[in-house]
Design a protein around this motif. Structure first.
Motif, PDB file in Angstrom:
ATOM      1  N   LEU A 188      17.621  76.487  32.154  1.00  0.00           N
ATOM      2  CA  LEU A 188      17.703  76.237  33.589  1.00  0.00           C
ATOM      3  C   LEU A 188      19.149  76.091  34.050  1.00  0.00           C
ATOM      4  CD1 LEU A 188      14.758  73.700  34.003  1.00  0.00           C
ATOM      5  CD2 LEU A 188      14.915  75.956  35.071  1.00  0.00           C
ATOM      6  N   THR A 189      19.947  75.396  33.246  1.00  0.00           N
ATOM      7  CA  THR A 189      21.354  75.188  33.604  1.00  0.00           C
ATOM      8  C   THR A 189      22.123  76.503  33.600  1.00  0.00           C
ATOM      9  OG1 THR A 189      21.300  72.953  32.673  1.00  0.00           O
ATOM     10  CG2 THR A 189      23.466  73.969  32.977  1.00  0.00           C
ATOM     11  N   LEU A 190      21.911  77.328  32.559  1.00  0.00           N
ATOM     12  CA  LEU A 190      22.584  78.621  32.495  1.00  0.00           C
ATOM     13  C   LEU A 190      22.138  79.531  33.635  1.00  0.00           C
ATOM     14  CD1 LEU A 190      22.447  79.341  28.646  1.00  0.00           C
ATOM     15  CD2 LEU A 190      24.450  78.696  30.003  1.00  0.00           C
ATOM     16  N   GLY A 191      20.853  79.503  33.926  1.00  0.00           N
ATOM     17  CA  GLY A 191      20.357  80.322  35.025  1.00  0.00           C
ATOM     18  C   GLY A 191      20.979  79.943  36.347  1.00  0.00           C
ATOM     19  N   SER A 192      21.130  78.636  36.568  1.00  0.00           N
ATOM     20  CA  SER A 192      21.688  78.149  37.831  1.00  0.00           C
ATOM     21  C   SER A 192      23.190  78.384  37.933  1.00  0.00           C
ATOM     22  CB  SER A 192      21.378  76.652  37.976  1.00  0.00           C
ATOM     23  OG  SER A 192      21.971  76.127  39.140  1.00  0.00           O
ATOM     24  N   THR A 193      23.926  78.049  36.865  1.00  0.00           N
ATOM     25  CA  THR A 193      25.390  78.121  36.940  1.00  0.00           C
ATOM     26  C   THR A 193      25.918  79.552  36.844  1.00  0.00           C
ATOM     27  OG1 THR A 193      25.563  77.737  34.551  1.00  0.00           O
ATOM     28  CG2 THR A 193      25.687  75.810  36.004  1.00  0.00           C
ATOM     29  N   LEU A 194      25.219  80.413  36.105  1.00  0.00           N
ATOM     30  CA  LEU A 194      25.683  81.787  35.915  1.00  0.00           C
ATOM     31  C   LEU A 194      24.914  82.806  36.756  1.00  0.00           C
ATOM     32  CD1 LEU A 194      26.162  81.808  32.020  1.00  0.00           C
ATOM     33  CD2 LEU A 194      27.895  81.432  33.788  1.00  0.00           C
ATOM     34  N   GLY A 195      23.909  82.331  37.491  1.00  0.00           N
ATOM     35  CA  GLY A 195      23.124  83.234  38.309  1.00  0.00           C
ATOM     36  C   GLY A 195      22.273  84.198  37.497  1.00  0.00           C
ATOM     37  N   LEU A 196      21.729  83.729  36.366  1.00  0.00           N
ATOM     38  CA  LEU A 196      20.949  84.591  35.477  1.00  0.00           C
ATOM     39  C   LEU A 196      19.477  84.609  35.874  1.00  0.00           C
ATOM     40  CD1 LEU A 196      22.374  83.388  32.025  1.00  0.00           C
ATOM     41  CD2 LEU A 196      23.276  85.148  33.559  1.00  0.00           C
ATOM     42  N   THR A 197      18.819  85.713  35.611  1.00  0.00           N
ATOM     43  CA  THR A 197      17.373  85.785  35.746  1.00  0.00           C
ATOM     44  C   THR A 197      16.758  85.053  34.567  1.00  0.00           C
ATOM     45  OG1 THR A 197      17.518  87.929  36.853  1.00  0.00           O
ATOM     46  CG2 THR A 197      15.383  87.319  35.919  1.00  0.00           C
ATOM     47  N   THR A 198      15.821  84.145  34.828  1.00  0.00           N
ATOM     48  CA  THR A 198      15.258  83.316  33.765  1.00  0.00           C
ATOM     49  C   THR A 198      13.843  83.783  33.399  1.00  0.00           C
ATOM     50  OG1 THR A 198      14.422  81.699  35.378  1.00  0.00           O
ATOM     51  CG2 THR A 198      16.613  81.310  34.440  1.00  0.00           C
ATOM     52  N   HIS A 199      13.497  83.600  32.117  1.00  0.00           N
ATOM     53  CA  HIS A 199      12.203  83.999  31.589  1.00  0.00           C
ATOM     54  C   HIS A 199      11.690  82.901  30.655  1.00  0.00           C
ATOM     55  CE1 HIS A 199      13.297  88.200  32.765  1.00  0.00           C
ATOM     56  NE2 HIS A 199      14.489  87.832  32.341  1.00  0.00           N
ATOM     57  N   GLY A 200      10.484  82.402  30.892  1.00  0.00           N
ATOM     58  CA  GLY A 200       9.856  81.440  29.993  1.00  0.00           C
ATOM     59  C   GLY A 200       8.673  82.082  29.286  1.00  0.00           C
ATOM     60  N   PRO A 215       6.487  79.532  33.822  1.00  0.00           N
ATOM     61  CA  PRO A 215       7.580  78.784  34.456  1.00  0.00           C
ATOM     62  C   PRO A 215       8.440  78.092  33.405  1.00  0.00           C
ATOM     63  CG  PRO A 215       5.466  78.310  35.515  1.00  0.00           C
ATOM     64  CD  PRO A 215       5.157  79.066  34.257  1.00  0.00           C
ATOM     65  N   LEU A 216       9.687  77.828  33.747  1.00  0.00           N
ATOM     66  CA  LEU A 216      10.584  77.143  32.819  1.00  0.00           C
ATOM     67  C   LEU A 216      10.298  75.642  32.858  1.00  0.00           C
ATOM     68  CD1 LEU A 216      12.009  79.852  32.512  1.00  0.00           C
ATOM     69  CD2 LEU A 216      14.173  78.630  32.538  1.00  0.00           C
ATOM     70  N   GLU A 217       9.165  75.283  32.269  1.00  0.00           N
ATOM     71  CA  GLU A 217       8.746  73.892  32.143  1.00  0.00           C
ATOM     72  C   GLU A 217       8.244  73.674  30.717  1.00  0.00           C
ATOM     73  OE1 GLU A 217       5.695  73.350  35.001  1.00  0.00           O
ATOM     74  OE2 GLU A 217       7.030  73.597  36.735  1.00  0.00           O
ATOM     75  N   PRO A 218       8.655  72.602  30.060  1.00  0.00           N
ATOM     76  CA  PRO A 218       8.206  72.358  28.685  1.00  0.00           C
ATOM     77  C   PRO A 218       6.690  72.250  28.597  1.00  0.00           C
ATOM     78  CG  PRO A 218      10.029  70.909  29.267  1.00  0.00           C
ATOM     79  CD  PRO A 218       9.583  71.561  30.529  1.00  0.00           C
ATOM     80  N   LEU A 219       6.113  72.964  27.648  1.00  0.00           N
ATOM     81  CA  LEU A 219       4.671  72.962  27.436  1.00  0.00           C
ATOM     82  C   LEU A 219       4.380  71.971  26.316  1.00  0.00           C
ATOM     83  CD1 LEU A 219       2.045  74.394  28.325  1.00  0.00           C
ATOM     84  CD2 LEU A 219       2.498  76.126  26.591  1.00  0.00           C
ATOM     85  N   TYR A 220       4.098  70.725  26.686  1.00  0.00           N
ATOM     86  CA  TYR A 220       3.951  69.669  25.681  1.00  0.00           C
ATOM     87  C   TYR A 220       2.535  69.579  25.113  1.00  0.00           C
ATOM     88  CZ  TYR A 220       8.433  67.927  27.450  1.00  0.00           C
ATOM     89  OH  TYR A 220       9.740  67.811  27.825  1.00  0.00           O
ATOM     90  N   LEU A 221       1.518  69.726  25.926  1.00  0.00           N
ATOM     91  CA  LEU A 221       0.102  69.593  25.583  1.00  0.00           C
ATOM     92  C   LEU A 221      -0.331  68.161  25.309  1.00  0.00           C
ATOM     93  CD1 LEU A 221      -0.790  72.667  23.337  1.00  0.00           C
ATOM     94  CD2 LEU A 221      -0.786  72.473  25.830  1.00  0.00           C
ATOM     95  N   ARG A 222       0.610  67.258  25.093  1.00  0.00           N
ATOM     96  CA  ARG A 222       0.249  65.855  24.901  1.00  0.00           C
ATOM     97  C   ARG A 222       1.462  65.004  25.205  1.00  0.00           C
ATOM     98  NH1 ARG A 222      -0.274  66.179  18.333  1.00  0.00           N
ATOM     99  NH2 ARG A 222       1.937  65.989  17.837  1.00  0.00           N
ATOM    100  N   ARG A 223       1.262  63.710  25.265  1.00  0.00           N
ATOM    101  CA  ARG A 223       2.335  62.785  25.604  1.00  0.00           C
ATOM    102  C   ARG A 223       3.364  62.718  24.476  1.00  0.00           C
ATOM    103  NH1 ARG A 223       1.284  59.255  29.655  1.00  0.00           N
ATOM    104  NH2 ARG A 223       2.614  57.665  28.720  1.00  0.00           N
ATOM    105  N   PRO A 224       4.654  62.447  24.802  1.00  0.00           N
ATOM    106  CA  PRO A 224       5.671  62.347  23.757  1.00  0.00           C
ATOM    107  C   PRO A 224       5.405  61.188  22.813  1.00  0.00           C
ATOM    108  CG  PRO A 224       6.525  61.566  25.867  1.00  0.00           C
ATOM    109  CD  PRO A 224       5.197  62.217  26.154  1.00  0.00           C
TER     110      PRO A 224
END
Length: 211
Positions: free
Chosen positions: A80-92, A191-200
């Motif tokens: 997410l940080t690289l996509g935002s700061t460098l203007g990159l297209t992101t893929h999850g 989406p670029l969101e962590p897929l946890y499936l359960r609580r940490p």
């Protein structure tokens, strides 16, 4: 195109740079609790091996899990940080799909990775490598009862080979495979969101209030 790809779901971090035709740079690091320290140097090494700079990148792809809380957070936040700061297209992409991309088998199969707590993260795939079910988290014995005849690829299958039908050498998700399926357009993107499936595993302690 110059795509940077990485996955931080497993203990082994892999990074790859793909120029649209082939992988032109790769790096890796291993440390179950050191993803934050290992990822940045691995990215730097892979980009340098490709003969490029960060400014040359056009896209960034990341495995979004399922996996442990800390490792996934490091990878997703970095993308997410690289996509935002460098203007990159992101893929999850689901990390189980990345393992499946390396499997060479006709017919349906399972991918299972280590979920700790004596469980596995798993998904079922068709012969065309399309995910048919999952991802889920389960006890290996329950998964074996549900799909007793399907071969299982991934670290989870190897860890619980006495229960699951472990097959092949495909183990952890590889950044090179992630890059390949994203560039080809065959990746099922998320989406670029962590897929946890359960609580940490770690939760904040709640201290009693003082009178």
């Amino acid at each position: 195109m110059l795509l940077l790809a990485f996955d931080t779901a497993p203990p082994i971090i892999t990074v790859a740079v793909h120029d649209g035709d082939r992988v032109v740079g790769q790096a890796a690091g291993e440390g179950a609790m050191a993803h934050g320290e290992l990822l940045a140097p691995a990215i730097r090494d892979a980009v340098a091996q490709a003969g490029a700079t960060m400014a040359d990148l056009t896209d960034v792809a990341v495995g979004v899990g399922p996996g442990p809380f800390t490792g996934l957070r490091v990878g997703v936040v970095t993308a997410l940080t690289l996509g935002s700061t460098l203007g990159l297209t992101t893929h999850g992409v689901c990390s189980l799909d990345i393992v499946a991309a390396d499997v060479q088998v006709a017919g349906e199969f399972l991918v299972a990775t280590d979920a700790r707590r004596k469980e596995v993260y798993w998904a079922r795939y068709g012969g065309d490598h399309v995910r048919l079910d999952g991802p889920h988290v389960a006890i290996p014995a329950d998964l074996a009862r549900q799909h007793p005849d399907l071969p299982t690829y991934g670290r989870g299958g190897q860890l619980y080979a006495e229960v699951l039908r472990s097959a092949g050498d495909a183990s952890d998700p590889r950044a090179a495979a992630l890059a390949r399926i994203v560039v080809s357009g065959s990746a099922r993107e998320l989406p670029l969101e962590p897929l946890y499936l359960r609580r940490p595993d770690a939760v904040p302690q709640v201290l009693p209030k003082r009178a």
